[in-house]
Design a protein around this motif. Structure first.
Motif, PDB file in Angstrom:
ATOM      1  N   VAL A  11       0.824  -1.199   0.000  1.00 37.48           N
ATOM      2  CA  VAL A  11       0.000   0.000   0.000  1.00 37.48           C
ATOM      3  C   VAL A  11       0.858   1.248   0.000  1.00 37.48           C
ATOM      4  O   VAL A  11       0.555   2.228  -0.657  1.00 37.48           O
ATOM      5  N   GLU A  12       1.951   1.241   0.733  1.00 40.40           N
ATOM      6  CA  GLU A  12       2.816   2.403   0.844  1.00 40.40           C
ATOM      7  C   GLU A  12       4.202   2.052   0.331  1.00 40.40           C
ATOM      8  O   GLU A  12       4.702   0.975   0.556  1.00 40.40           O
ATOM      9  N   SER A  13       4.835   2.988  -0.386  1.00 40.16           N
ATOM     10  CA  SER A  13       6.170   2.718  -0.896  1.00 40.16           C
ATOM     11  C   SER A  13       7.173   2.661   0.242  1.00 40.16           C
ATOM     12  O   SER A  13       6.989   3.250   1.300  1.00 40.16           O
ATOM     13  N   THR A  14       8.266   1.946   0.013  1.00 38.87           N
ATOM     14  CA  THR A  14       9.315   1.843   1.020  1.00 38.87           C
ATOM     15  C   THR A  14       9.839   3.212   1.406  1.00 38.87           C
ATOM     16  O   THR A  14      10.011   3.524   2.571  1.00 38.87           O
ATOM     17  N   ALA A  15      10.125   4.036   0.414  1.00 40.16           N
ATOM     18  CA  ALA A  15      10.722   5.342   0.685  1.00 40.16           C
ATOM     19  C   ALA A  15       9.818   6.181   1.578  1.00 40.16           C
ATOM     20  O   ALA A  15      10.269   6.813   2.538  1.00 40.16           O
ATOM     21  N   GLN A 139      14.077 -11.709  -6.833  1.00 42.78           N
ATOM     22  CA  GLN A 139      13.476 -12.236  -5.613  1.00 42.78           C
ATOM     23  C   GLN A 139      12.518 -11.182  -5.103  1.00 42.78           C
ATOM     24  O   GLN A 139      12.834  -9.990  -5.077  1.00 42.78           O
ATOM     25  N   GLN A 140      11.334 -11.629  -4.665  1.00 47.75           N
ATOM     26  CA  GLN A 140      10.299 -10.718  -4.221  1.00 47.75           C
ATOM     27  C   GLN A 140       9.753 -11.135  -2.858  1.00 47.75           C
ATOM     28  O   GLN A 140       9.789 -12.312  -2.491  1.00 47.75           O
ATOM     29  N   VAL A 141       9.227 -10.156  -2.132  1.00 50.97           N
ATOM     30  CA  VAL A 141       8.469 -10.420  -0.916  1.00 50.97           C
ATOM     31  C   VAL A 141       7.005 -10.545  -1.318  1.00 50.97           C
ATOM     32  O   VAL A 141       6.438  -9.640  -1.918  1.00 50.97           O
ATOM     33  N   GLY A 142       6.384 -11.683  -1.003  1.00 49.08           N
ATOM     34  CA  GLY A 142       5.010 -11.925  -1.407  1.00 49.08           C
ATOM     35  C   GLY A 142       3.993 -11.279  -0.486  1.00 49.08           C
ATOM     36  O   GLY A 142       4.292 -10.869   0.636  1.00 49.08           O
ATOM     37  N   SER A 143       2.775 -11.201  -0.971  1.00 50.26           N
ATOM     38  CA  SER A 143       1.724 -10.491  -0.244  1.00 50.26           C
ATOM     39  C   SER A 143       1.235 -11.233   0.997  1.00 50.26           C
ATOM     40  O   SER A 143       0.516 -10.658   1.818  1.00 50.26           O
ATOM     41  N   ASP A 144       1.607 -12.514   1.175  1.00 49.96           N
ATOM     42  CA  ASP A 144       1.241 -13.241   2.392  1.00 49.96           C
ATOM     43  C   ASP A 144       2.235 -13.010   3.526  1.00 49.96           C
ATOM     44  O   ASP A 144       2.052 -13.549   4.624  1.00 49.96           O
ATOM     45  N   ASP A 145       3.263 -12.219   3.283  1.00 49.73           N
ATOM     46  CA  ASP A 145       4.330 -12.064   4.259  1.00 49.73           C
ATOM     47  C   ASP A 145       3.813 -11.467   5.577  1.00 49.73           C
ATOM     48  O   ASP A 145       3.277 -10.348   5.593  1.00 49.73           O
ATOM     49  N   LEU A 146       3.950 -12.226   6.660  1.00 53.65           N
ATOM     50  CA  LEU A 146       3.579 -11.787   8.010  1.00 53.65           C
ATOM     51  C   LEU A 146       2.131 -11.320   8.102  1.00 53.65           C
ATOM     52  O   LEU A 146       1.779 -10.510   8.977  1.00 53.65           O
ATOM     53  N   ALA A 147       1.278 -11.810   7.202  1.00 53.50           N
ATOM     54  CA  ALA A 147      -0.107 -11.353   7.165  1.00 53.50           C
ATOM     55  C   ALA A 147      -0.849 -11.641   8.464  1.00 53.50           C
ATOM     56  O   ALA A 147      -1.775 -10.908   8.840  1.00 53.50           O
ATOM     57  N   GLU A 148      -0.458 -12.706   9.177  1.00 53.89           N
ATOM     58  CA  GLU A 148      -1.128 -13.058  10.424  1.00 53.89           C
ATOM     59  C   GLU A 148      -0.937 -11.977  11.484  1.00 53.89           C
ATOM     60  O   GLU A 148      -1.841 -11.729  12.297  1.00 53.89           O
ATOM     61  N   ILE A 149       0.210 -11.306  11.461  1.00 57.80           N
ATOM     62  CA  ILE A 149       0.439 -10.228  12.419  1.00 57.80           C
ATOM     63  C   ILE A 149      -0.521  -9.080  12.159  1.00 57.80           C
ATOM     64  O   ILE A 149      -1.120  -8.519  13.088  1.00 57.80           O
ATOM     65  N   ARG A 151      -3.412  -9.279  10.838  1.00 57.96           N
ATOM     66  CA  ARG A 151      -4.757  -9.705  11.222  1.00 57.96           C
ATOM     67  C   ARG A 151      -4.954  -9.615  12.734  1.00 57.96           C
ATOM     68  O   ARG A 151      -5.968  -9.088  13.211  1.00 57.96           O
ATOM     69  N   ILE A 152      -3.986 -10.104  13.489  1.00 57.75           N
ATOM     70  CA  ILE A 152      -4.112 -10.094  14.946  1.00 57.75           C
ATOM     71  C   ILE A 152      -4.169  -8.666  15.485  1.00 57.75           C
ATOM     72  O   ILE A 152      -4.938  -8.357  16.404  1.00 57.75           O
ATOM     73  N   LEU A 153      -3.372  -7.786  14.902  1.00 59.25           N
ATOM     74  CA  LEU A 153      -3.318  -6.406  15.391  1.00 59.25           C
ATOM     75  C   LEU A 153      -4.466  -5.551  14.861  1.00 59.25           C
ATOM     76  O   LEU A 153      -4.615  -4.393  15.271  1.00 59.25           O
ATOM     77  N   GLY A 154      -5.255  -6.099  13.942  1.00 58.35           N
ATOM     78  CA  GLY A 154      -6.349  -5.317  13.370  1.00 58.35           C
ATOM     79  C   GLY A 154      -5.876  -4.273  12.390  1.00 58.35           C
ATOM     80  O   GLY A 154      -6.549  -3.250  12.174  1.00 58.35           O
ATOM     81  N   ALA A 155      -4.730  -4.509  11.753  1.00 56.45           N
ATOM     82  CA  ALA A 155      -4.173  -3.568  10.780  1.00 56.45           C
ATOM     83  C   ALA A 155      -4.594  -3.949   9.365  1.00 56.45           C
ATOM     84  O   ALA A 155      -4.872  -5.124   9.092  1.00 56.45           O
ATOM     85  N   PRO A 156      -4.638  -3.003   8.436  1.00 53.91           N
ATOM     86  CA  PRO A 156      -4.970  -3.337   7.054  1.00 53.91           C
ATOM     87  C   PRO A 156      -3.867  -4.174   6.421  1.00 53.91           C
ATOM     88  O   PRO A 156      -2.714  -4.139   6.878  1.00 53.91           O
ATOM     89  N   PRO A 157      -4.186  -4.936   5.371  1.00 57.43           N
ATOM     90  CA  PRO A 157      -3.158  -5.723   4.692  1.00 57.43           C
ATOM     91  C   PRO A 157      -2.064  -4.821   4.118  1.00 57.43           C
ATOM     92  O   PRO A 157      -2.311  -3.672   3.751  1.00 57.43           O
ATOM     93  N   ALA A 158      -0.860  -5.358   4.065  1.00 56.60           N
ATOM     94  CA  ALA A 158       0.264  -4.595   3.502  1.00 56.60           C
ATOM     95  C   ALA A 158       0.148  -4.443   1.988  1.00 56.60           C
ATOM     96  O   ALA A 158       0.724  -3.527   1.412  1.00 56.60           O
ATOM     97  N   GLN A 207       5.023  -2.943   6.433  1.00 58.20           N
ATOM     98  CA  GLN A 207       4.102  -4.002   6.844  1.00 58.20           C
ATOM     99  C   GLN A 207       2.818  -3.412   7.439  1.00 58.20           C
ATOM    100  O   GLN A 207       1.713  -3.820   7.094  1.00 58.20           O
ATOM    101  N   ILE A 208       2.988  -2.447   8.346  1.00 57.09           N
ATOM    102  CA  ILE A 208       1.862  -1.672   8.873  1.00 57.09           C
ATOM    103  C   ILE A 208       2.319  -0.215   8.814  1.00 57.09           C
ATOM    104  O   ILE A 208       3.061   0.249   9.681  1.00 57.09           O
ATOM    105  N   ARG A 209       1.886   0.482   7.806  1.00 49.57           N
ATOM    106  CA  ARG A 209       2.505   1.766   7.482  1.00 49.57           C
ATOM    107  C   ARG A 209       2.275   2.841   8.538  1.00 49.57           C
ATOM    108  O   ARG A 209       3.048   3.797   8.623  1.00 49.57           O
ATOM    109  N   ASP A 210       1.234   2.706   9.352  1.00 47.85           N
ATOM    110  CA  ASP A 210       0.992   3.702  10.389  1.00 47.85           C
ATOM    111  C   ASP A 210       1.323   3.154  11.770  1.00 47.85           C
ATOM    112  O   ASP A 210       0.833   3.648  12.782  1.00 47.85           O
ATOM    113  N   PHE A 211       2.203   2.147  11.826  1.00 50.70           N
ATOM    114  CA  PHE A 211       2.451   1.471  13.095  1.00 50.70           C
ATOM    115  C   PHE A 211       3.187   2.340  14.092  1.00 50.70           C
ATOM    116  O   PHE A 211       4.218   2.952  13.792  1.00 50.70           O
ATOM    117  N   THR A 212       2.653   2.395  15.288  1.00 52.49           N
ATOM    118  CA  THR A 212       3.357   2.809  16.503  1.00 52.49           C
ATOM    119  C   THR A 212       2.802   1.929  17.617  1.00 52.49           C
ATOM    120  O   THR A 212       1.640   1.494  17.556  1.00 52.49           O
TER     121      THR A 212
END
Length: 247
Positions: A11-15, A139-149, A151-158, A207-212
């Motif tokens: 959803v959000e670019s790395t930079a 080599q790529q990071v797939g969209s399932d990466d750490l998706a369970e985290i 879900r548990i935290l109630g964050a939107p998908p990456a 992974q969670i772009r607004d994480f704190t």
């Protein structure tokens, strides 16, 4: 995972997500850590580079990985569009005679090998830039990466859309490339306490772009309870690797 919001990217670019993080950041620190796949991207890349006369490295970051592949062919070009990384990459790669551009080269039939580690995959441009018989390794990071985290935290998908080996291979094939190698793995990553989850999310800000910790305090409390009651949390990472050739 770069700016430009290409299909399948986070959803959000790395930079943007990194904000004021130090210059020179890239993915090289992930190599060999838990959650990484069984193959070695640097070893595969090194084998291709040794046989090449011209190499292009897409989204080179600070140039650390490309420098590790030395000796490099006489004609080696890197692309890095993030302004904070570009001067770092130029300083690091200058001793190897590598030009660092901020945009894709405009020519055709120029490179024997194109590398893209966790970077963009513009299939038509890769086809244009490769010489006949040239090879792509990504080599790529797939969209399932750490998706369970998430879900548990109630964050939107990456990721907004699925990003996996099948989707990427279809993109490359549509661009005229012949996919010759597909590998995809979901290696396990174990978190023994909630603090290690927080540290990981700070290291991977997309992974969670607004994480704190404050914003996700309730989710972290829920996760802490899960770990205390059930033991360490095991989640799946997601990595895939493709090789392709221009006929």
């Amino acid at each position: 995972m770069r700016s430009g919001q290409q299909y399948g990217e986070p959803v959000e670019s790395t930079a943007t997500a990194l904000g004021e993080r130090a210059t020179g950041w890239e993915f090289a620190w992930l190599d060999g850590r838990p959650g990484e796949p069984s193959w070695s991207y640097p070893e595969l890349a090194r084998a291709l580079v040794r046989r090449a006369g011209a190499v292009l490295d897409l989204d080179t970051g600070s140039g650390e990985l490309l420098a590790e592949l030395a000796p490099l062919p006489p004609h080696t070009v890197a692309v890095e569009s993030w302004a904070r990384n570009t001067p770092v990459a130029r300083d690091r790669l200058a001793p190897f005679g590598v030009a660092v551009l901020t945009e894709l080269p405009g020519g055709e039939d120029e490179f024997d090998v194109v590398l893209s580690r966790h970077g963009r995959l513009p299939a038509a441009d890769i086809y244009r830039l490769l010489r006949p018989g040239g090879r792509l390794l990504t080599q790529q990071v797939g969209s399932d990466d750490l998706a369970e985290i998430n879900r548990i935290l109630g964050a939107p998908p990456a990721y907004r859309q699925p990003w996996n080996a099948e989707v990427a291979a279809a993109r490359l094939a549509a661009g005229g490339l012949e996919v010759t190698d597909i590998r995809e793995e979901h290696p396990e990553l174990v978190f023994t306490d909630v603090g290690s989850v927080v540290r990981r999310l700070r290291d991977l800000p997309w992974q969670i772009r607004d994480f704190t910790p404050e914003r996700y305090a309730k989710g972290l409390e829920r996760l802490d309870s899960i770990i205390r009651l059930r033991g360490p949390l095991t989640v799946a990472a997601h990595r895939f690797l493709l090789q392709a050739a221009r006929g």
